[in-house]
Motif scaffolding. Structure first.
Motif, mmCIF file in Angstrom:
data_model
loop_
_atom_site.group_PDB
_atom_site.id
_atom_site.type_symbol
_atom_site.label_atom_id
_atom_site.label_comp_id
_atom_site.label_asym_id
_atom_site.label_seq_id
_atom_site.Cartn_x
_atom_site.Cartn_y
_atom_site.Cartn_z
ATOM 1 N N THR A 135 34.816 4.308 -15.129
ATOM 2 C CA THR A 135 36.231 4.132 -15.466
ATOM 3 C C THR A 135 37.183 5.036 -14.690
ATOM 4 O OG1 THR A 135 35.868 5.640 -17.323
ATOM 5 C CG2 THR A 135 35.774 3.271 -17.786
ATOM 6 N N LEU A 139 39.984 5.527 -18.444
ATOM 7 C CA LEU A 139 39.440 5.947 -19.738
ATOM 8 C C LEU A 139 38.473 7.089 -19.508
ATOM 9 C CD1 LEU A 139 38.820 5.657 -22.768
ATOM 10 C CD2 LEU A 139 37.202 3.827 -22.159
ATOM 11 N N LEU A 167 39.795 -2.889 -21.586
ATOM 12 C CA LEU A 167 38.532 -2.176 -21.747
ATOM 13 C C LEU A 167 38.028 -2.244 -23.193
ATOM 14 C CD1 LEU A 167 39.211 0.956 -19.517
ATOM 15 C CD2 LEU A 167 37.622 -0.914 -19.019
ATOM 16 N N LYS A 168 38.953 -2.337 -24.143
ATOM 17 C CA LYS A 168 38.554 -2.444 -25.547
ATOM 18 C C LYS A 168 37.820 -3.747 -25.844
ATOM 19 C CE LYS A 168 42.255 0.364 -27.532
ATOM 20 N NZ LYS A 168 43.470 0.337 -28.370
ATOM 21 N N ASP A 172 30.860 -2.377 -27.929
ATOM 22 C CA ASP A 172 30.828 -0.969 -28.306
ATOM 23 C C ASP A 172 29.733 -0.183 -27.604
ATOM 24 O OD1 ASP A 172 32.993 -1.158 -29.972
ATOM 25 O OD2 ASP A 172 31.865 -1.046 -31.846
ATOM 26 N N VAL A 176 30.472 4.739 -21.155
ATOM 27 C CA VAL A 176 31.652 5.089 -20.364
ATOM 28 C C VAL A 176 31.289 6.269 -19.470
ATOM 29 C CG1 VAL A 176 34.021 5.953 -20.441
ATOM 30 C CG2 VAL A 176 33.250 4.256 -22.127
ATOM 31 N N THR A 197 30.792 6.256 -25.084
ATOM 32 C CA THR A 197 30.653 4.801 -25.183
ATOM 33 C C THR A 197 32.006 4.201 -25.540
ATOM 34 O OG1 THR A 197 30.138 4.806 -27.554
ATOM 35 C CG2 THR A 197 28.266 4.993 -26.009
ATOM 36 N N ILE A 198 32.147 2.921 -25.275
ATOM 37 C CA ILE A 198 33.378 2.231 -25.656
ATOM 38 C C ILE A 198 33.605 2.352 -27.160
ATOM 39 C CG2 ILE A 198 34.455 -0.052 -25.906
ATOM 40 C CD1 ILE A 198 34.743 0.952 -23.092
ATOM 41 N N GLU A 201 34.773 5.930 -28.217
ATOM 42 C CA GLU A 201 36.153 6.180 -27.783
ATOM 43 C C GLU A 201 37.141 5.305 -28.544
ATOM 44 O OE1 GLU A 201 36.932 8.841 -25.727
ATOM 45 O OE2 GLU A 201 34.813 9.125 -26.205
ATOM 46 N N ARG A 202 36.747 4.073 -28.866
ATOM 47 C CA ARG A 202 37.626 3.201 -29.650
ATOM 48 C C ARG A 202 37.956 3.837 -31.002
ATOM 49 N NH1 ARG A 202 37.288 -2.177 -29.017
ATOM 50 N NH2 ARG A 202 35.038 -2.075 -28.556
#
Length: 218
Positions: A135, A139, A167-168, A172, A176, A197-198, A201-202
């Motif tokens: 990323t 991110l 990216l969201k 999951d 990243v 990881t997505i 971070e989410r």
């Protein structure tokens, strides 16, 4: 799949070498400083560097990308809209770079800079689903990149919000792998842990989890 992460302190940055050992094909992303460690890592893993990719034109340090590409015979890669007055391979959103059984799909993720790209990487010996995303300074672990380096802060923030929303959409479990970590001037609340990881971070990245555009820009 072979993956190597290189963590730098002067400047604070993260670089990567990844590729397919079986087909001896590698890419290097966001190289910094001396090119010898990348050349040695490729040699030690029996891979030829086919692509040297900068996620964006860096404002806080000098990229080693062009020097590494010249030394290794690789293509030097930037997003197609990059404003550069030297030759490079222009890639588009959605373009797939082939590295034997490994592929890297280009995702245009502007905001930190207008030409910023990310790379969604799949190891086809394991799955047809992607495994991780590189990323750059879009991110990072704990925050998103600053937005005023190559545009107005507001224009950059609006572009970055759209990139974050994109990216969201990734699952999951996607790892990243950012281009910076704690100590970099390109983000505010960065963690010293250089991967995430997505999904994590989410949930816990204060900027990444904002869903309202105006709140995000403010």
């Amino acid at each position: 799949m072979i993956l190597r992460q290189f963590l730098h302190r002067e400047p604070v940055a993260a670089s990567y070498l990844f590729g397919c050992g079986g087909n001896a094909s590698a890419a290097v992303v966001d190289p910094v400083g001396d090119i010898a460690p990348y050349m040695e890592a490729a040699r030690a893993t029996g891979m030829r560097i086919l692509y040297v990719i900068d996620t964006h034109i860096h404002a806080d340090h000098i990229s080693a990308g062009r020097a590494l590409a010249e030394a290794s015979g690789a293509d030097y890669v930037l997003f197609e809209d990059a404003e550069a007055d030297f030759p490079f391979r222009r890639v588009k959103d959605g373009e797939v770079l082939e590295l034997g059984n490994v592929t890297a799909t280009v995702i245009h993720t502007p905001g930190h800079t207008p030409e910023h790209l990310s790379l969604l990487v799949t190891d086809h010996t394991r799955s047809t689903e992607p495994w991780f995303v590189l990323t750059g300074h879009t991110l990072m672990v704990g925050d998103l990149g600053r937005t005023e380096l190559a545009s107005s802060a507001e224009d950059g923030a609006r572009a970055l919000f759209a990139s974050a929303q994109r990216l969201k959409q990734l699952p999951d479990h996607i790892e990243v792998l950012p281009g910076a970590y704690s100590g970099s001037v390109c983000g505010r609340s960065l963690s010293g842990k250089p991967t995430s990881t997505i999904g994590f971070e989410r949930r816990f990245n204060k900027a990444f989890r904002i869903e309202d555009e105006e709140q995000f820009v403010a």
